[in-house]
Design a protein around this motif. Structure first.
Motif, PDB file in Angstrom:
ATOM      1  N   ARG A 118       8.725   7.693   6.077  1.00  0.00           N
ATOM      2  CA  ARG A 118       8.982   8.967   6.754  1.00  0.00           C
ATOM      3  C   ARG A 118       9.329   8.747   8.227  1.00  0.00           C
ATOM      4  NH1 ARG A 118       5.397  14.005   4.504  1.00  0.00           N
ATOM      5  NH2 ARG A 118       5.721  13.619   2.283  1.00  0.00           N
ATOM      6  N   ASN A 167       0.851  -1.187   0.000  1.00  0.00           N
ATOM      7  CA  ASN A 167       0.000   0.000   0.000  1.00  0.00           C
ATOM      8  C   ASN A 167       0.889   1.240   0.000  1.00  0.00           C
ATOM      9  OD1 ASN A 167      -1.483   2.301   1.095  1.00  0.00           O
ATOM     10  ND2 ASN A 167      -3.143   0.853   1.503  1.00  0.00           N
ATOM     11  N   PRO A 168       0.829   2.077  -1.040  1.00  0.00           N
ATOM     12  CA  PRO A 168       1.775   3.207  -1.131  1.00  0.00           C
ATOM     13  C   PRO A 168       1.599   4.237  -0.017  1.00  0.00           C
ATOM     14  CG  PRO A 168       0.105   3.330  -2.856  1.00  0.00           C
ATOM     15  CD  PRO A 168      -0.057   2.001  -2.213  1.00  0.00           C
ATOM     16  N   ASN A 169       0.353   4.482   0.424  1.00  0.00           N
ATOM     17  CA  ASN A 169       0.143   5.459   1.498  1.00  0.00           C
ATOM     18  C   ASN A 169       0.758   4.967   2.805  1.00  0.00           C
ATOM     19  OD1 ASN A 169      -1.291   7.244  -0.162  1.00  0.00           O
ATOM     20  ND2 ASN A 169      -3.222   6.165   0.219  1.00  0.00           N
ATOM     21  N   TYR A 170       0.521   3.693   3.106  1.00  0.00           N
ATOM     22  CA  TYR A 170       1.099   3.123   4.322  1.00  0.00           C
ATOM     23  C   TYR A 170       2.621   3.095   4.237  1.00  0.00           C
ATOM     24  CZ  TYR A 170       2.433  -0.363   7.797  1.00  0.00           C
ATOM     25  OH  TYR A 170       3.042  -1.022   8.832  1.00  0.00           O
ATOM     26  N   GLU A 203       4.594   5.033   2.518  1.00  0.00           N
ATOM     27  CA  GLU A 203       5.147   6.389   2.634  1.00  0.00           C
ATOM     28  C   GLU A 203       5.200   6.827   4.097  1.00  0.00           C
ATOM     29  OE1 GLU A 203       6.721  10.090   1.844  1.00  0.00           O
ATOM     30  OE2 GLU A 203       6.605   8.308   0.565  1.00  0.00           O
ATOM     31  N   GLN A 204       4.147   6.515   4.863  1.00  0.00           N
ATOM     32  CA  GLN A 204       4.156   6.842   6.287  1.00  0.00           C
ATOM     33  C   GLN A 204       5.287   6.114   7.006  1.00  0.00           C
ATOM     34  OE1 GLN A 204       0.280   5.946   7.849  1.00  0.00           O
ATOM     35  NE2 GLN A 204      -0.753   7.524   6.654  1.00  0.00           N
ATOM     36  N   GLN A 205       5.452   4.834   6.696  1.00  0.00           N
ATOM     37  CA  GLN A 205       6.510   4.053   7.327  1.00  0.00           C
ATOM     38  C   GLN A 205       7.888   4.591   6.959  1.00  0.00           C
ATOM     39  OE1 GLN A 205       4.589   2.457   9.736  1.00  0.00           O
ATOM     40  NE2 GLN A 205       6.172   0.903   9.487  1.00  0.00           N
ATOM     41  N   GLU A 230       6.862  19.343   0.226  1.00  0.00           N
ATOM     42  CA  GLU A 230       5.517  18.977  -0.243  1.00  0.00           C
ATOM     43  C   GLU A 230       5.238  19.648  -1.588  1.00  0.00           C
ATOM     44  OE1 GLU A 230       3.971  16.732   1.202  1.00  0.00           O
ATOM     45  OE2 GLU A 230       4.893  16.673   3.194  1.00  0.00           O
TER      46      GLU A 230
END
Length: 712
Positions: free
Chosen positions: A644, A635-638, A640-642, A712
């Protein structure tokens, strides 16, 4: 190998060893020295025809090298009975040397101990007992009770079965008082002010606490003006018009009007413009129905209420007449708005920080004992007041016993509630006795850095209790905080007491100083002699005096050797992450008051020619931008959070509580970050990466800490 156990035990009983050895040679090093020395002495062929080039060949013959002999000396059980006589003689000599070596190694400790104890009169500091904050709760049939100083409270047992007991530090005059409300007001710009309800009937207390006067707490503007109360404020068909005549002219542009509509205020439109003595308000028919207020804050009336207010702090003149749809209202009551209620007389504007504490279930003449659990960056100029039956704030200063010292730290604050205190007057919500702290505003420091205390909570019937038998407990108990809720009852039953509350863990406990710690402390004291003359002395003094300082850093050699020489000595201090005065975990800093306190402390210990300043690090943002392709099925959103979070933990670990990782002039390597991202298990490959818009590393300067910030 000699058995020196009894000798070493006897020496250690006089002066414990601290790790330093005057003669640290081992058996192996001695044998190697003998070998090296003997190699320089030729072996006499005329007396012994054996083929030895030197005495070393003779002493260490038959493969018994120094390493082999040292192992055999250390482990006699390995001997096979075939050791050469001269090698056995070496062992005898080594054994004889062990006793004088042990005595020689004892001498430095004995000499230092003689100097520290007999000459300087130093000795180990005793264990410091910890303190806890307790609140005594009474049963329903006991209105008040004196719990005397020294009353013991049980906190269980240590690992040896010894009872842990805490004794009250002062008398507690307990009653049924409860802390039920906390509010504040503070001045804004151009005469305006803001107010907030932080804790009350409709707001639970945040168990983690709050920063007093923090901007993140939702606020409302403080309104000044008047409320009119009358049955005649009724609604007709269509729009309803209110015409109000004042005692003097006002600027209508700053006014707003509302009328009660049950559980909300209905907006009135003002048609008057400019300065005027007559105001005309209109309630559109579509706005709602006029009715008495229902639970509207500050308006506990059973008749409709018309409110005329402004937000600039200026008072509103007396209202002479009111008409509703051209019908004059003969009987109406008017009151003056206050931040949280109303009064029949004018009240001073909000020119200072104001902290309001609401207490219920107590009576005038009883003792209000509040324990404040707070952490403050500085003392505050505080004036305490109470609300009396004349609806006026009256001074408490002559009666307050304040061990918080102006809310500068946790402690007990107590006062006997005056006989004229009232819980039914209207300046504040009724049903509470109100205490107010009027605090002179603190000059703002760096934006984002706190100037006011962090309040964890307040205990009524609160008092501190100190560990009574610290010397009888096991060694670790003194330094280990007593967990919260460990104390629930007194050692001996007290008639009238229903329970004891201990909401927070103990503080200030310290284990007894060891001999080694005494040696370190004495050496440091002798090194700086309580004088801030050198850079290492300043660092040592600062960290010793201020426990909230994690580290203090001095300029690099390049700066110290610049020409002309520095005219000011600047130390950069890093706070413990738990002691920072701002809420930014990636940029921990002290506020200006604490920095000034540390600077003055060092300056007082320095030469009058020195100019010492203590400052925060400079945090410099480094913009990080990248494009990453994650592995299939992730999952790309998950991911990306990981990613960061992982980058933050790796390159800015102080953000998760690891203060030891803060480094000045740190380096952010371009290829290091690129490699780190590529190594994450959920990353397939990195398309591109830039730091500050370039594919290059970034180096901080002497007082900088580089902080990655996502572009961003």
């Amino acid at each position: 190998m000699a058995n020196l156990t009894s000798l070493q035990a006897a020496l250690s009983s006089v002066v414990p060893a601290t790790g330093f050895m005057l003669d640290n040679r081992t058996v192996l090093s001695k044998l190697q020295f003998i070998e090296q020395y003997a190699q320089a002495i030729p072996y006499p062929y005329e007396t012994d025809p054996r083929p030895f080039d030197s005495w070393a060949d003779f002493l260490f013959m038959e493969g018994n090298t120094p390493e082999v002999l040292a192992e055999l000396y250390r482990k006699p059980r390995l001997a096979d009975g075939n050791l050469q006589p001269h090698q056995a003689m070496l062992f005898s000599m080594l054994t004889m040397l062990e006793t004088p070596q042990a005595l020689m190694n004892y001498f430095p400790h004995a000499h230092r101990d003689l100097y520290y104890r007999s000459l300087l009169g130093l000795k180990e500091r005793a264990a410091a007992p910890s303190q806890v904050a307790l609140a005594v709760e009474l049963n329903q049939i006991t209105p008040e009770l004196r719990v005397p100083k020294g009353t013991l409270f049980s906190a269980g047992q240590d690992d040896n079965g010894t009872k842990i007991e805490y004794g009250l530090d002062a008398d507690v005059f307990a009653n049924h008082s409860r802390w039920r409300d906390l509010r504040w007001c503070y001045p804004g710009v151009s005469g305006s002010a803001k107010c907030a309800v932080v804790y009350g009937d409709d707001r639970d207390w945040n168990e983690q606490g709050v920063r007093l006067f923090d901007d993140i707490i939702p606020t409302e503007p403080v309104l000044t003006g008047r409320m009119l109360i009358a049955d005649a404020f009724t609604q007709s068909e269509g729009d309803t018009t209110f015409v109000i005549t004042l005692a003097s002219v006002v600027d209508s542009a700053r006014l707003t009007g509302h009328i009660s509509g049950g559980d909300k205020w209905l907006d009135l439109s003002l048609s008057t413009t400019g300065s005027s003595q007559t105001l005309t308000f209109t309630l559109p028919a579509s706005e709602g129905e006029i009715s008495p207020p229902e639970a509207l804050p500050g308006a506990p009336f059973d008749k409709p209420v018309l409110r005329i207010a402004r937000q600039d702090g200026e008072p509103l003149p007396l209202i002479n007449t009111v008409t509703v749809n051209h019908q004059q209202v003969a009987n109406f009551e008017q009151v003056i708005l206050t931040p949280f209620g109303y009064a029949n007389h004018a009240m001073p504007s909000v020119d200072n920080m104001q902290l309001y504490i609401g207490i219920d279930d107590m009576l005038p003449g009883q003792t209000l004992s509040l324990f404040w659990q707070l952490n403050s960056p500085q003392p505050l100029d505080t004036q305490w007041q109470y609300l009396n039956h004349d609806n006026q704030w009256h001074s408490l200063e002559q009666h307050v016993v304040d061990f918080t010292h102006g809310l500068s730290g946790h402690g007990v604050w107590s006062v006997v509630l005056p006989d004229d205190a009232s819980s039914t007057v209207t300046v504040m919500p009724t049903g509470r006795y109100w205490i107010r702290a009027v605090i002179s505003p603190v000059g703002a420091s760096t934006p984002g850095i706190a100037d006011y205390p962090w309040l964890t909570g307040i205990l009524t019937n609160g008092m501190t209790a100190t560990l009574t038998n610290v010397s009888a407990l096991d060694a670790d108990r003194a330094s280990q905080p007593l967990p919260a809720e460990s104390i629930t009852q007194p050692v001996t039953f007290i008639n009238g007491v229903s329970g004891v509350v201990q909401p927070w863990r103990s503080v200030d406990g310290k284990a007894a100083e060891t001999h080694h710690e005494l040696a370190v402390r004495a050496a440091q004291r002798l090194a700086h002699r309580k004088r801030a003359m050198t850079w290492p002395d300043m660092v040592m003094l600062l960290k010793t005096e201020f426990p909230w300082v994690f580290d203090a850093l001095i300029p690099s050699g390049d700066i110290l050797t610049t020409v002309p020489a520095l005219t000011q000595q600047i130390l950069v201090v890093l706070p413990l992450v738990t002691e920072k005065d701002n809420d930014d975990v990636l940029r921990p800093m002290f506020n200006a008051a604490r920095l000034e306190r540390m600077s003055l402390y060092l300056q007082d210990l320095a030469s009058s020619w020195q100019d010492i300043r203590v400052v925060n690090p400079r945090y410099r943002n480094v913009s990080l931008a990248y494009q990453v392709v994650f592995k299939e099925g992730v999952n790309p959103n998950y991911a990306e959070q990981q990613l960061r979070q992982s980058i933050t933990d790796h390159y800015m670990p102080w953000g998760v509580g690891n203060a030891t990782s803060i480094v000045l002039a740190n380096h952010l390597g371009y290829y290091d970050i690129l490699t780190y991202i590529q190594q994450q298990s959920y990353v397939d490959h990195v398309l591109n990466l830039t730091l500050n818009g370039a594919e290059d590393s970034v180096q901080g300067v002497d007082d900088e800490v580089l902080v990655l910030q996502w572009f961003e």
